[in-house]
Scaffold this active site. Structure first.
Site, PDB file in Angstrom:
ATOM      1  N   MET A 157       0.830  -1.204   0.000  1.00  0.00           N
ATOM      2  CA  MET A 157       0.000   0.000   0.000  1.00  0.00           C
ATOM      3  C   MET A 157       0.865   1.255   0.000  1.00  0.00           C
ATOM      4  O   MET A 157       0.556   2.244   0.670  1.00  0.00           O
ATOM      5  CB  MET A 157      -0.926   0.009   1.216  1.00  0.00           C
ATOM      6  N   GLY A 158       1.975   1.215  -0.746  1.00  0.00           N
ATOM      7  CA  GLY A 158       2.813   2.387  -0.837  1.00  0.00           C
ATOM      8  C   GLY A 158       3.265   2.858   0.538  1.00  0.00           C
ATOM      9  O   GLY A 158       3.518   2.054   1.441  1.00  0.00           O
ATOM     10  N   CYS A 159       3.331   4.153   0.730  1.00  0.00           N
ATOM     11  CA  CYS A 159       3.815   4.707   1.994  1.00  0.00           C
ATOM     12  C   CYS A 159       2.799   4.610   3.124  1.00  0.00           C
ATOM     13  O   CYS A 159       3.089   5.007   4.252  1.00  0.00           O
ATOM     14  CB  CYS A 159       4.259   6.154   1.803  1.00  0.00           C
ATOM     15  N   SER A 160       1.616   4.093   2.849  1.00  0.00           N
ATOM     16  CA  SER A 160       0.630   3.830   3.902  1.00  0.00           C
ATOM     17  C   SER A 160       0.642   2.369   4.327  1.00  0.00           C
ATOM     18  O   SER A 160      -0.251   1.931   5.055  1.00  0.00           O
ATOM     19  CB  SER A 160      -0.778   4.220   3.427  1.00  0.00           C
ATOM     20  N   SER A 161       1.638   1.619   3.887  1.00  0.00           N
ATOM     21  CA  SER A 161       1.633   0.169   4.093  1.00  0.00           C
ATOM     22  C   SER A 161       1.551  -0.229   5.558  1.00  0.00           C
ATOM     23  O   SER A 161       0.806  -1.139   5.932  1.00  0.00           O
ATOM     24  CB  SER A 161       2.870  -0.456   3.444  1.00  0.00           C
TER      25      SER A 161
END
Length: 377
Positions: A157-161
């Site tokens: 989830m990109g930088c929200s992982s």
């Protein structure tokens, strides 16, 4: 109603550290090489000469002074300028791959802080902006080497992982799927960086974080715990942070060093578009709980860029934030993708007391935003 608490965090930092000065030295050597090789085209106006970078520019633009990478030698090699796979990095049945190794070490530290054995964990959520491979899941490999029970799976989830991984863990516990979940966030984003690009070659560092989450009534006596009061997540599609690298790269002729195979960002657009979404998101989350920002002792925000962090904190507070209100770890770790907010939480919570509340929030490609409001018990 089932309550969920964070009872342990852990980190693993690769030993390879590189300063702004060292990184800029390699980049400027590349500039000299590029401009010499393309002198005729530059003189004829067919292409633009590359410009030098500087350590001062990097620090002013990002707040970063140094970072740790999974590999430095390949990045500093003028004829390569990208990471090299460490020996044994793909792993075997007996030895974990590079990313799994990072996650395992962070997980051990988090389990120790929580006072738990691996066998007491029911589920692993391995969530990262970049996965070393598609299958078998890195999370399952970590489960194999750690010896946890139940299931394990990967998320991207990109930088929200990390925050999205925690939200999934919270939901698993609340639904009865698991009593204890280990969220592991091994970030190797430096492997996606174009070290020939002046605007992005300095941004990312590598680190692994891990978070133990438990059903609150199972927390062992005497252990630090943070009750999760609320979680919230939202996404809105944007093409402003992107990489086209993936399973289909092999099908795309002459793609190996093409710019779009690396991390690509429209930085000014991201700043202008994403930050208002983030501050509105946090305001709505607080309002939904009948809270205001004054109810928070700390904001552990995504560590993307010092200017982004300070803008968000100032917008929320209505004034310039004090250092302890929105702590940063950018100077020594760089942007660690999904790990940033958890890294900040891990490093900057010991001074808080029972009843203090804070928000852990991350945001990035997608656009995606994920956050949780926590209270120290």
């Amino acid at each position: 109603m089932v309550d969920v608490a964070i009872t342990g965090t852990g980190i693993f930092v690769p030993e390879n550290k590189i300063t702004n000065e060292e990184l800029v030295e390699a980049f400027n050597a590349h500039v000299d090489q590029f401009n010499e090789e393309h002198k005729a085209d530059i003189d004829a106006g067919r292409i633009t000469a590359k410009q030098y970078s500087s350590a001062a520019f990097v620090e002013k633009a990002s707040g970063i002074k140094s970072r740790n990478l999974v590999d430095v030698d390949g990045v500093m090699d003028l004829n390569r300028m990208m990471s090299k796979m460490p020996e044994g990095g793909h792993g075997t049945t007996e030895d974990p791959c590079l990313q799994a190794h990072m996650g395992i070490e962070a997980a051990k530290a988090a389990l120790s802080q929580a006072g738990l054995d691996a066998g007491e964990i029911d589920q692993i959520v391995c969530s990262s902006a970049v996965m070393q491979r598609a299958f078998p899941a890195i999370g399952i490999e970590i489960q194999h080497h750690l010896g946890t029970k139940g299931s394990a799976f990967d998320m991207v989830m990109g930088c929200s992982s990390a925050t999205y991984g925690i939200i999934n863990a919270v939901n698993a516990i609340k639904s009865g799927i698991a009593n204890r979940v280990l969220m592991i966030n091994p970030e190797i984003f430096s492997t996606m960086v174009n070290y020939r690009d002046r605007d992005s070659h300095f941004i990312f560092g590598d680190v692994a974080t891990a978070v133990v989450l438990e059903r609150a009534d199972l927390v062992k006596e005497g252990r630090e715990s943070w009750l999760i009061l609320d979680t919230m997540a939202e996404t809105q599609y944007s093409n402003n942070i992107r990489s086209n690298y993936g399973p289909m790269t092999r099908l795309d002729d002459d793609s190996m060093l093409r710019d779009d195979m690396f991390f690509v960002q429209e930085g000014r657009k991201v700043f202008k578009e994403l930050l208002p979404l983030v501050t509105d998101f946090i305001t709505r989350q607080l309002k939904g709980m009948n809270f205001t920002v004054e109810n928070l002792s700390r904001m552990w925000l995504h560590q993307a860029n010092i200017n982004m962090n300070m803008y968000a904190a100032k917008k929320l507070l209505g004034r310039e934030p004090e250092a302890h209100e929105a702590p940063t770890v950018l100077d020594t770790f760089g942007n660690t993708a999904g790990a940033g907010s958890i890294l900040s939480f891990h490093k900057n919570r010991d001074d808080l007391k029972s009843g203090d509340r804070g928000i852990i929030c991350s945001f990035g490609a997608g656009y995606s935003i994920g956050s949780l409001i926590v209270e120290k018990q």
